[in-house]
Design a protein around this motif. Structure first.
Motif, PDB file in Angstrom:
ATOM      1  N   ASN A   1      -4.186   0.245  -5.188  1.00  0.00           N
ATOM      2  CA  ASN A   1      -5.372   0.843  -5.800  1.00  0.00           C
ATOM      3  C   ASN A   1      -6.565  -0.105  -5.765  1.00  0.00           C
ATOM      4  O   ASN A   1      -7.715   0.330  -5.626  1.00  0.00           O
ATOM      5  CB  ASN A   1      -5.065   1.257  -7.240  1.00  0.00           C
ATOM      6  CG  ASN A   1      -4.111   2.431  -7.314  1.00  0.00           C
ATOM      7  OD1 ASN A   1      -4.110   3.298  -6.433  1.00  0.00           O
ATOM      8  ND2 ASN A   1      -3.287   2.479  -8.344  1.00  0.00           N
ATOM      9  N   ALA A   2      -6.298  -1.410  -5.908  1.00  0.00           N
ATOM     10  CA  ALA A   2      -7.387  -2.382  -5.845  1.00  0.00           C
ATOM     11  C   ALA A   2      -8.028  -2.397  -4.459  1.00  0.00           C
ATOM     12  O   ALA A   2      -9.256  -2.448  -4.327  1.00  0.00           O
ATOM     13  CB  ALA A   2      -6.866  -3.773  -6.199  1.00  0.00           C
TER      14      ALA A   2
ATOM     15  N   THR B   1      -9.826  -8.243  -4.484  1.00  0.00           N
ATOM     16  CA  THR B   1      -8.905  -7.494  -5.346  1.00  0.00           C
ATOM     17  C   THR B   1      -8.115  -8.382  -6.294  1.00  0.00           C
ATOM     18  O   THR B   1      -7.221  -7.883  -6.990  1.00  0.00           O
ATOM     19  CB  THR B   1      -7.905  -6.717  -4.462  1.00  0.00           C
ATOM     20  OG1 THR B   1      -7.222  -7.633  -3.591  1.00  0.00           O
ATOM     21  CG2 THR B   1      -8.612  -5.674  -3.624  1.00  0.00           C
TER      22      THR B   1
ATOM     23  N   ARG C   1      -5.326   4.618   4.446  1.00  0.00           N
ATOM     24  CA  ARG C   1      -5.433   5.635   3.386  1.00  0.00           C
ATOM     25  C   ARG C   1      -4.315   6.672   3.452  1.00  0.00           C
ATOM     26  O   ARG C   1      -3.747   7.040   2.431  1.00  0.00           O
ATOM     27  CB  ARG C   1      -6.789   6.324   3.461  1.00  0.00           C
ATOM     28  CG  ARG C   1      -7.044   7.318   2.333  1.00  0.00           C
ATOM     29  CD  ARG C   1      -8.494   7.721   2.291  1.00  0.00           C
ATOM     30  NE  ARG C   1      -9.336   6.589   1.970  1.00  0.00           N
ATOM     31  CZ  ARG C   1      -9.587   6.202   0.732  1.00  0.00           C
ATOM     32  NH1 ARG C   1      -9.031   6.840  -0.292  1.00  0.00           N
ATOM     33  NH2 ARG C   1     -10.375   5.182   0.505  1.00  0.00           N
TER      34      ARG C   1
ATOM     35  N   ARG D   1      -8.074   0.060  -2.338  1.00  0.00           N
ATOM     36  CA  ARG D   1      -8.813   1.312  -2.172  1.00  0.00           C
ATOM     37  C   ARG D   1     -10.196   1.251  -2.802  1.00  0.00           C
ATOM     38  O   ARG D   1     -11.139   1.881  -2.320  1.00  0.00           O
ATOM     39  CB  ARG D   1      -8.029   2.463  -2.820  1.00  0.00           C
ATOM     40  CG  ARG D   1      -6.810   2.917  -2.064  1.00  0.00           C
ATOM     41  CD  ARG D   1      -6.135   4.007  -2.864  1.00  0.00           C
ATOM     42  NE  ARG D   1      -4.984   4.566  -2.175  1.00  0.00           N
ATOM     43  CZ  ARG D   1      -4.180   5.483  -2.697  1.00  0.00           C
ATOM     44  NH1 ARG D   1      -4.415   5.928  -3.923  1.00  0.00           N
ATOM     45  NH2 ARG D   1      -3.163   5.937  -2.009  1.00  0.00           N
ATOM     46  N   ASN D   2     -10.321   0.511  -3.897  1.00  0.00           N
ATOM     47  CA  ASN D   2     -11.580   0.453  -4.631  1.00  0.00           C
ATOM     48  C   ASN D   2     -12.526  -0.634  -4.139  1.00  0.00           C
ATOM     49  O   ASN D   2     -13.584  -0.851  -4.745  1.00  0.00           O
ATOM     50  CB  ASN D   2     -11.294   0.231  -6.123  1.00  0.00           C
ATOM     51  CG  ASN D   2     -10.550   1.395  -6.743  1.00  0.00           C
ATOM     52  OD1 ASN D   2     -10.716   2.544  -6.319  1.00  0.00           O
ATOM     53  ND2 ASN D   2      -9.720   1.113  -7.736  1.00  0.00           N
ATOM     54  N   VAL D   3     -12.164  -1.325  -3.061  1.00  0.00           N
ATOM     55  CA  VAL D   3     -13.050  -2.351  -2.508  1.00  0.00           C
ATOM     56  C   VAL D   3     -14.340  -1.688  -2.005  1.00  0.00           C
ATOM     57  O   VAL D   3     -14.306  -0.615  -1.393  1.00  0.00           O
ATOM     58  CB  VAL D   3     -12.347  -3.105  -1.373  1.00  0.00           C
ATOM     59  CG1 VAL D   3     -13.324  -4.002  -0.627  1.00  0.00           C
ATOM     60  CG2 VAL D   3     -11.206  -3.935  -1.933  1.00  0.00           C
ATOM     61  N   ALA D   4     -15.467  -2.323  -2.261  1.00  0.00           N
ATOM     62  CA  ALA D   4     -16.758  -1.782  -1.828  1.00  0.00           C
ATOM     63  C   ALA D   4     -16.777  -1.607  -0.309  1.00  0.00           C
ATOM     64  O   ALA D   4     -16.415  -2.535   0.432  1.00  0.00           O
ATOM     65  CB  ALA D   4     -17.890  -2.706  -2.263  1.00  0.00           C
TER      66      ALA D   4
ATOM     67  N   GLY E   1      -2.873   0.156   0.949  1.00  0.00           N
ATOM     68  CA  GLY E   1      -4.248   0.382   0.526  1.00  0.00           C
ATOM     69  C   GLY E   1      -5.223   0.408   1.678  1.00  0.00           C
ATOM     70  O   GLY E   1      -6.223   1.136   1.634  1.00  0.00           O
TER      71      GLY E   1
ATOM     72  N   GLU F   1      -7.536  -7.233 -10.178  1.00  0.00           N
ATOM     73  CA  GLU F   1      -6.576  -6.147 -10.377  1.00  0.00           C
ATOM     74  C   GLU F   1      -5.169  -6.570  -9.983  1.00  0.00           C
ATOM     75  O   GLU F   1      -4.189  -6.123 -10.586  1.00  0.00           O
ATOM     76  CB  GLU F   1      -7.007  -4.921  -9.569  1.00  0.00           C
ATOM     77  CG  GLU F   1      -8.240  -4.231 -10.116  1.00  0.00           C
ATOM     78  CD  GLU F   1      -8.488  -2.899  -9.443  1.00  0.00           C
ATOM     79  OE1 GLU F   1      -7.585  -2.043  -9.456  1.00  0.00           O
ATOM     80  OE2 GLU F   1      -9.587  -2.717  -8.911  1.00  0.00           O
TER      81      GLU F   1
END
Length: 259
Positions: free
Chosen positions: A151-152, A183, A97, A154-157, A94, A186
Motif C-alpha cells: 500500500n505504501a 515508503t 498494480r 501504491r501511494n508514492v507520488a 505494489g 509506512e
C-alpha cells in the motif's frame, strides 16, 4: 530566542506528561494484578512481588539463559525473514498494480486465518525444532509487512516514478533508490505489527515443537502448575515486547514528523 525557549519548554512538558501517564498505567496494572491475586489466590495468580522475585531468581540462574538465547535466536531469524521477504514481495506487488490487486484479497484472507491451523503442515514440512519455530514466526509476521509495503508503494507520488523513468532507471534501481526511501514511514508501521506477530508466532512454535526456549518453559510451567514461573516468564516477554514496540513507535513518529 523566545520562540526556541517556548518550543523547548513545550517539548519538556510533553515528555513530563508522557512519563506521568506511563507511571499511572504501570500503577494501574499493578493494582489490578494485586486485586486479581487477592480474588483468585496463589493457585491462579501469583502476586506482583512473588512474580518479580521469581523472575530475579530465573535471571540469576545460569540454566535459564540457554532458553532465552534459544528464543532470541529463533525470533531474530524469523523477524529477518519476515522483514526482508515482506519488503521484497510488497515492493514487487505494489509496483505492479494488477498483481497487487489480485494478491491483496488473498493476503487479507490469509492474514485473517488463525495460523495455528497451519501448524500440522509446518511440522510436516520442517519437522520439530528450530526450523519449525522460525517458519511459524515468519508466517505470522510477513503478511502485515507485505500489506503495508504494498500500500505504501501504491501511494508514492507519481512524480517520483516519472522522474525515475526520465532518468532511465531500471526496476531494481527504482525500487531501491525511489520506492523504498519514499515508503519507509509506512514500512516501519507495518514492521511494528509484524514484530509483535513474529514474536507471538515464535513463542507458539516453542509451545508445541521445542525442547528449549521461553515458550517451552511456559508450557512446562502450565503442566506443573508452577504459576510464579509462568507469570515470571510472561512478564519478561511483556517487558521485552513493550520496550521494543516503544522504540519502534519513537522511530515511526520521528519519520512521520520529517515528512
Amino acid at each position: 530566542m523566545a520562540q526556541a525557549q517556548e518550543a523547548s519548554n513545550s517539548v519538556r512538558s510533553e515528555r513530563a506528561r508522557g512519563l506521568q501517564d506511563a507511571i499511572l498505567v504501570v500503577l494501574g496494572i499493578l493494582v489490578v494484578w494485586q486485586g486479581l491475586h487477592w480474588l483468585a489466590g496463589d493457585v491462579a495468580v501469583s502476586s506482583p512481588w512473588a512474580t518479580v522475585s521469581r523472575l530475579v531468581e530465573l535471571l540469576l540462574d545460569p540454566g535459564f539463559w540457554p532458553n532465552v538465547w534459544e528464543t532470541l535466536y529463533a525470533f531474530g531469524l524469523a523477524l529477518l525473514y519476515a522483514l526482508l521477504g515482506g519488503l521484497i514481495i510488497g515492493v514487487t506487488l505494489g509496483g505492479h498494480r494488477l498483481s497487487g490487486e489480485v494478491a491483496e484479497p488473498i493476503l487479507v484472507a490469509l492474514y485473517s486465518i488463525p495460523k495455528i491451523t497451519l501448524y500440522p503442515v509446518i511440522l510436516l514440512l520442517f519437522g520439530l525444532g528450530m526450523s519449525a519455530k522460525v517458519a511459524f514466526g515468519t508466517i505470522h509476521g510477513i503478511i502485515p509487512v507485505i500489506i503495508f509495503t504494498m500500500n505504501a508503494v501504491r501511494n508514492v507520488a507519481p512524480v517520483y516514478l516519472r522522474t525515475a523513468r526520465a532518468l532511465r532507471m531500471g526496476p531494481l534501481s527504482t525500487g531501491w533508490r525511489v520506492l523504498l526511501p519514499a515508503t519507509v514511514p509506512e514500512i516501519v508501521s507495518g514492521f511494528r505489527i509484524g514484530f509483535a506477530l513474529t514474536l507471538l508466532g515464535t513463542l507458539i512454535g516453542e509451545l508445541f515443537a521445542s525442547q528449549r526456549g521461553l515458550g517451552f518453559m511456559i508450557i512446562r510451567s502450565m503442566e506443573r502448575h508452577d504459576v510464579p514461573t509462568l507469570l515470571a516468564v510472561s512478564l519478561l516477554l511483556f517487558l521485552f515486547a513493550t520496550l521494543c514496540s516503544w522504540a519502534l513507535l519513537i522511530v515511526d513518529r520521528r519519520l512521520n514528523r520529517r515528512l
